[in-house]
Design an enzyme around this catalytic site. Structure first.
Site, short mmCIF file in Angstrom:
data_model
loop_
_atom_site.label_atom_id
_atom_site.label_comp_id
_atom_site.label_asym_id
_atom_site.label_seq_id
_atom_site.Cartn_x
_atom_site.Cartn_y
_atom_site.Cartn_z
N GLU A 79 0.91 -1.19 0.00
CA GLU A 79 -0.10 -0.12 -0.13
C GLU A 79 0.88 1.46 0.06
O GLU A 79 0.62 2.15 -0.52
CB GLU A 79 -1.07 0.03 1.19
N ASP A 109 -7.98 1.44 7.78
CA ASP A 109 -6.74 1.97 8.15
C ASP A 109 -6.70 2.97 9.13
O ASP A 109 -7.61 3.77 9.47
CB ASP A 109 -6.51 2.64 6.55
#
Length: 319
Positions: A170, A208
């Site tokens: 990511e 997240d």
């Protein structure tokens, strides 16, 4: 109309399900998601380290995740390993499926960490979110093992399936751009598109930057998932009893702006998948700093998110 009816049904059973599940959470939360109990059942502390793509530390956390699903759980969680090389780095996404369906609920978080600054742990970014997903898996596995009557009898049939995804890559390798970021999610989205799976995803939930000691709001960012955000907010209201809530469905300023936070959800959103992005804004003050370590985590908040997501998944699948 049908979605509204489903939402009302979810809300009507939230209290009953909390009564059914509270004993499990009471017995398992602290030993599973504790900052001070390094026992074999702790799902949080193994993420207290760097996880740069292709590194030995990344391989070690992959082994930990795979052994958890393969050895610590009682049911068959099928594993899809999505490995590839790009820009000289080896990336590996891990996907676990306990039951298939005509459509799917997907829960996701990334496990990799930034290359710089050296030694970056990524406690909120996104070690805590990964641990939360592991707890949700453990909770569902227990239901599938001994409390299956709490779920609809067709759970293992051909209706709503579940996938839990741990993304690699990511973080940007150098500087965040559309090209230098979210390597794992772009690769998996393209793979699933070619397989015809993207069109079968009912909801993609991305976790997240959760678990900070700061009290940060998690907004509703996508119109298509706002009803699900409201359901999760109702679950939080019951659990938190009005204290320090993160979700506020009446606050719509970021919903009206449209998507503006870039993350692993992007390739799925661009493909037309409904996305529920569970990320605070503003970001934690330790974001992308060495201070994003386990000393700055709040285990109470992490445990609350674990309960919220456990309850949410049961409601979603049962709808």
């Amino acid at each position: 109309m049908m979605l509204g009816l489903v939402i009302l049904l979810w809300i009507s059973v939230v209290f009953a399900e909390n009564l059914n599940f509270c004993a499990y959470h009471r017995d398992n939360l602290r030993r599973s998601l504790s900052l001070g109990s390094p026992g074999p059942d702790n799902l949080l502390l193994p993420f207290n380290g760097t996880r740069i793509p292709g590194s030995q530390e990344s391989i070690d956390i992959q082994i930990f995740i795979k052994e958890f699903f393969g050895e610590k759980l009682s049911n068959d969680w099928s594993l899809e390993v999505d490995s590839f090389e790009e820009k000289g780095y080896n990336f590996t996404n891990l996907v676990f499926t306990p039951f298939n369906g005509d459509t799917f609920l997907v829960l996701a978080a990334h496990y990799d960490t930034k290359i710089e600054p050296k030694g970056f742990i990524g406690a909120t970014d996104s070690g805590a979110s990964c641990a939360i997903l592991l707890y949700v898996a453990k909770f569902l596995d227990q239901i599938l093992t001994s409390d299956r009557d709490l779920l609809n009898p067709w759970l293992l049939g051909s209706n709503v399936g579940l996938k839990i995804v741990f993304f690699d890559g990511e973080e940007a390798l150098e500087y965040w751009t559309a090209e230098d970021s979210i390597y794992g999610s772009k690769h998996l989205a393209e793979k699933w598109k070619n397989q015809g799976l993207l069109d079968r995803i009912d909801l993609f939930v991305l976790l997240d930057l959760l678990g900070s000691q700061e009290q940060l709001p998690v907004h509703s960012y996508h119109r298509s998932s706002h009803a699900y955000y409201e359901v999760l907010s109702d679950i939080e209201r019951v659990i938190a009893k009005g204290r320090d809530r993160s979700l506020n469905p009446s606050e719509l300023q970021y919903l009206m702006k449209g998507p503006f936070l870039d993350d692993d959800h992007r390739p799925f959103y661009e493909a037309g998948v409904s996305v529920l992005h569970l990320i605070p804004f503003p970001f934690p003050s330790v974001w992308h700093k060495l201070e994003d370590n386990f000393e700055n985590l709040d285990e109470t908040k992490i445990q609350r998110w674990a309960v919220m997501m456990s309850e949410f998944v049961v409601k979603f699948v049962n709808s």
